[in-house]
Write an enzyme that holds these catalytic residues in place. Structure first.
Site, mmCIF file in Angstrom:
data_model
loop_
_atom_site.group_PDB
_atom_site.id
_atom_site.type_symbol
_atom_site.label_atom_id
_atom_site.label_comp_id
_atom_site.label_asym_id
_atom_site.label_seq_id
_atom_site.Cartn_x
_atom_site.Cartn_y
_atom_site.Cartn_z
ATOM 1 N N SER A 1 -69.380 -41.782 -24.429
ATOM 2 C CA SER A 1 -69.497 -42.048 -25.867
ATOM 3 C C SER A 1 -70.501 -41.109 -26.532
ATOM 4 O O SER A 1 -71.486 -40.706 -25.910
ATOM 5 C CB SER A 1 -69.962 -43.497 -26.051
ATOM 6 O OG SER A 1 -70.533 -43.681 -27.317
ATOM 7 N N GLN B 1 -66.106 -38.557 -26.174
ATOM 8 C CA GLN B 1 -65.673 -39.227 -27.413
ATOM 9 C C GLN B 1 -66.569 -38.788 -28.556
ATOM 10 O O GLN B 1 -67.792 -38.853 -28.470
ATOM 11 C CB GLN B 1 -65.755 -40.746 -27.224
ATOM 12 C CG GLN B 1 -65.439 -41.549 -28.482
ATOM 13 C CD GLN B 1 -66.681 -41.945 -29.260
ATOM 14 O OE1 GLN B 1 -67.697 -42.293 -28.661
ATOM 15 N NE2 GLN B 1 -66.617 -41.868 -30.587
ATOM 16 N N TYR C 1 -67.658 -39.025 -32.675
ATOM 17 C CA TYR C 1 -67.629 -39.557 -34.034
ATOM 18 C C TYR C 1 -67.945 -38.388 -34.955
ATOM 19 O O TYR C 1 -68.793 -37.546 -34.632
ATOM 20 C CB TYR C 1 -68.703 -40.641 -34.219
ATOM 21 C CG TYR C 1 -68.383 -41.973 -33.576
ATOM 22 C CD1 TYR C 1 -67.238 -42.681 -33.922
ATOM 23 C CD2 TYR C 1 -69.253 -42.539 -32.657
ATOM 24 C CE1 TYR C 1 -66.967 -43.917 -33.349
ATOM 25 C CE2 TYR C 1 -68.983 -43.778 -32.079
ATOM 26 C CZ TYR C 1 -67.841 -44.458 -32.433
ATOM 27 O OH TYR C 1 -67.563 -45.688 -31.870
ATOM 28 N N THR D 1 -62.725 -40.752 -32.213
ATOM 29 C CA THR D 1 -62.573 -42.154 -32.636
ATOM 30 C C THR D 1 -62.521 -42.213 -34.155
ATOM 31 O O THR D 1 -63.429 -41.730 -34.844
ATOM 32 C CB THR D 1 -63.713 -43.016 -32.073
ATOM 33 O OG1 THR D 1 -63.619 -42.993 -30.644
ATOM 34 C CG2 THR D 1 -63.615 -44.456 -32.549
ATOM 35 N N ARG E 1 -70.751 -57.479 -37.263
ATOM 36 C CA ARG E 1 -70.765 -58.270 -36.031
ATOM 37 C C ARG E 1 -71.881 -59.304 -36.114
ATOM 38 O O ARG E 1 -73.062 -58.984 -35.980
ATOM 39 C CB ARG E 1 -70.966 -57.352 -34.831
ATOM 40 C CG ARG E 1 -69.887 -56.270 -34.781
ATOM 41 C CD ARG E 1 -70.128 -55.209 -33.762
ATOM 42 N NE ARG E 1 -69.244 -54.073 -33.979
ATOM 43 C CZ ARG E 1 -69.402 -52.888 -33.423
ATOM 44 N NH1 ARG E 1 -70.402 -52.669 -32.594
ATOM 45 N NH2 ARG E 1 -68.561 -51.911 -33.689
ATOM 46 N N LYS F 1 -58.403 -41.955 -31.126
ATOM 47 C CA LYS F 1 -58.583 -43.351 -30.694
ATOM 48 C C LYS F 1 -58.831 -44.251 -31.901
ATOM 49 O O LYS F 1 -59.713 -43.966 -32.714
ATOM 50 C CB LYS F 1 -59.781 -43.435 -29.735
ATOM 51 C CG LYS F 1 -60.175 -44.850 -29.328
ATOM 52 C CD LYS F 1 -61.224 -44.823 -28.223
ATOM 53 C CE LYS F 1 -61.687 -46.197 -27.797
ATOM 54 N NZ LYS F 1 -62.620 -46.817 -28.722
ATOM 55 N N HIS G 1 -60.670 -51.090 -31.346
ATOM 56 C CA HIS G 1 -62.077 -51.017 -30.966
ATOM 57 C C HIS G 1 -62.516 -52.333 -30.291
ATOM 58 O O HIS G 1 -63.646 -52.782 -30.460
ATOM 59 C CB HIS G 1 -62.934 -50.743 -32.209
ATOM 60 C CG HIS G 1 -64.095 -49.820 -31.986
ATOM 61 N ND1 HIS G 1 -64.092 -48.516 -32.369
ATOM 62 C CD2 HIS G 1 -65.320 -50.031 -31.437
ATOM 63 C CE1 HIS G 1 -65.261 -47.951 -32.084
ATOM 64 N NE2 HIS G 1 -66.022 -48.850 -31.509
ATOM 65 N N ARG H 1 -64.010 -54.976 -32.633
ATOM 66 C CA ARG H 1 -65.387 -54.814 -33.107
ATOM 67 C C ARG H 1 -65.465 -54.187 -34.495
ATOM 68 O O ARG H 1 -66.544 -54.086 -35.066
ATOM 69 C CB ARG H 1 -66.180 -53.948 -32.113
ATOM 70 C CG ARG H 1 -66.283 -54.590 -30.744
ATOM 71 C CD ARG H 1 -66.703 -53.602 -29.678
ATOM 72 N NE ARG H 1 -68.110 -53.262 -29.672
ATOM 73 C CZ ARG H 1 -69.069 -53.976 -29.096
ATOM 74 N NH1 ARG H 1 -68.760 -55.108 -28.496
ATOM 75 N NH2 ARG H 1 -70.318 -53.578 -29.114
#
Ligand code: FNR
Length: 407
Positions: A110, A132, A134, A160, A169, A253, A277, A280
């Site tokens: 990540s 991954q 962002y 992503t 959350r 993703k 996700h 989430r």
């Protein structure tokens, strides 16, 4: 027999992790957005499908081997990108990457890892490592992450796209989850009553390893990190630009709509990861398995389709395969193993899913995982709404999924 060896299912590993971790950390892994409806649906909607076995088939010699985004894999599984793995167990990212390498499956690091891109590559130079990404407000920082990942030998770039801002959350708000953990009376008691985890934490330097120097100062919630660094204006033009820049395969993703899957294929992406996700981000969206058939049809074999979110059983992987996925990603399933016992725990997660998948494949009357096709899944009665639906072959429905490969 150790506790890990006695864990018979992914749920057993979840219970071990619950004991091992302070509540604030367990909830960060376990929790999801809003009413956590999508979290529940991700698992429950696998029950909308039933597996249809064939008998009288010689299944003495079986194979779970497959190819995932152009690379041989021993199992149709990928360890999903998960932020802060190093907070759950010391050296968590390295432990997970090593377990994946030993099992012959990809590991996706990540952006929000504790260990940096370079630290993971140095510790686990082999294996099929993915990175991954962002997209950051500072495009210089985005490009720097890409260059670092390429230089460190990550093969696949996973962009992503379902996190322009952070989902809400409640558990993390209630528990004041921050990095590092903010000392409050409740948190101190919680943490102090988990000494084995605490000793590990004290040996680790928990921070966002890829952003040293650029992250917000002090106690940082994930929402604050995201709000400071991540770009909510990122769009398909940015993804297309990243596609151009990255020399290897690119997978996107976080896709649930078939038109978005088509768009990803049109700009030259090699794979689409059907994902919400793990529930989430936006709550109340379809379960990934519900979105899968229409996406497999939209992609029509032009790119690989991978299912992510809700996978807890070998039978889930078979259903995903029958509906058009080439492989599945797992997030919480391996994090619970990691929290319970580091690399050995992640290996236990993979072993459980391998054994369940192999068992289910044999009982389905199939020798090779790659040969499982749409004939193997039929719709269940719709138990949740009490409306009995006639069991029917997926292929008999209008708008039926066309499978990417393996028929
Ligand atoms: C995630 N996920 C995630 N995804 C991503 O693209 N980048 C990330 O940094 C993270 N971080 C993260 C942390 C934690 C603790 C969890 C549980 C999940 C989402 C992850 O990649 C995956 O989509 C879900 O975990 C899939 O759902 P299951 O397998 O957990 O049900």
């Amino acid at each position: 027999m150790s506790k890990l060896a006695r864990a018979a299912s992914i749920e057993d590993l979840r219970q071990l992790a619950r004991k091992r971790l302070p509540r604030v950390v367990f909830d960060f892994i376990d929790g999801a957005a809003g009413n956590e409806r999508t979290l529940r649906e991700n698992q429950q909607c696998f029950a909308d499908w039933q597996l249809m076995p064939r008998v009288g088939v010689d299944v003495s010699d079986r194979s779970l081997a497959t190819r995932i985004v152009g690379h041989d894999a021993k199992l149709p599984l990928i360890l999903a990108p998960t932020g802060l793995a190093g907070m759950f167990y010391p050296g968590g990212e390295m432990a997970a990457a090593s377990a994946a390498e030993a099992a012959g499956i990809p590991y996706c690091l990540s952006t929000n890892s504790v260990a940096s891109i370079e630290e993971v590559a140095a510790a686990v130079p082999g294996g099929d490592r993915w990175f991954q990404l962002y997209i950051m407000k500072d495009r210089g920082l985005t490009d720097a992450l890409l260059e670092r990942a390429a230089r460190s030998g990550y093969r696949v770039l996973c962009v992503t796209v379902d996190l322009p801002i952070q989902g809400k959350r409640d558990r993390d708000v209630r528990n004041s989850f921050t990095v590092p953990l903010r000392p409050r009376p409740g948190t101190i008691l919680d943490v102090a009553s988990h000494p084995r985890w605490l000793i590990g934490l004290l040996r680790s330097n928990v921070r966002f390893g890829n952003f040293v120097g650029s992250e917000p100062e002090g106690f940082t919630s994930i929402a604050k990190l995201v709000g400071t660094l991540f770009d909510p204006s990122a769009n398909w033009d940015d993804i297309a630009r990243i596609r151009e820049k990255w020399k290897g395969p690119v997978v996107v993703k976080g896709v649930l709509h078939p038109d978005d899957a088509r768009r990803a294929v049109e700009i030259g992406c090699d794979g689409v990861i059907v994902s919400n996700h793990g529930g989430r981000q936006l709550d109340q969206v379809p379960a990934s398995v519900t979105a899968l058939p229409a996406i497999a049809e939209a992609v029509g074999g032009r790119a690989e389709v991978i299912l992510d979110s809700g996978v807890r059983r070998g039978t889930d992987i078979l259903v995903a395969r029958a509906l058009g996925a080439s492989a599945c990603m797992i997030g919480r399933a391996f994090l619970w193993g990691l929290a319970s016992g580091g690399q050995a725990g992640v290996t236990r997660t993979i072993d459980i899913l391998r054994d369940e998948l192999d068992n289910a494949l044999a009982l389905l009357g199939q020798r090779r995982f790659v040969d499982v096709g749409h004939q193997s899944a039929i719709r269940s009665h719709d138990h949740r709404h009490g409306v009995p639906r006639q069991a029917e072959n997926v292929n008999a429905e209008p708008g039926r999924p066309r499978l990417a490969s393996g028929g």
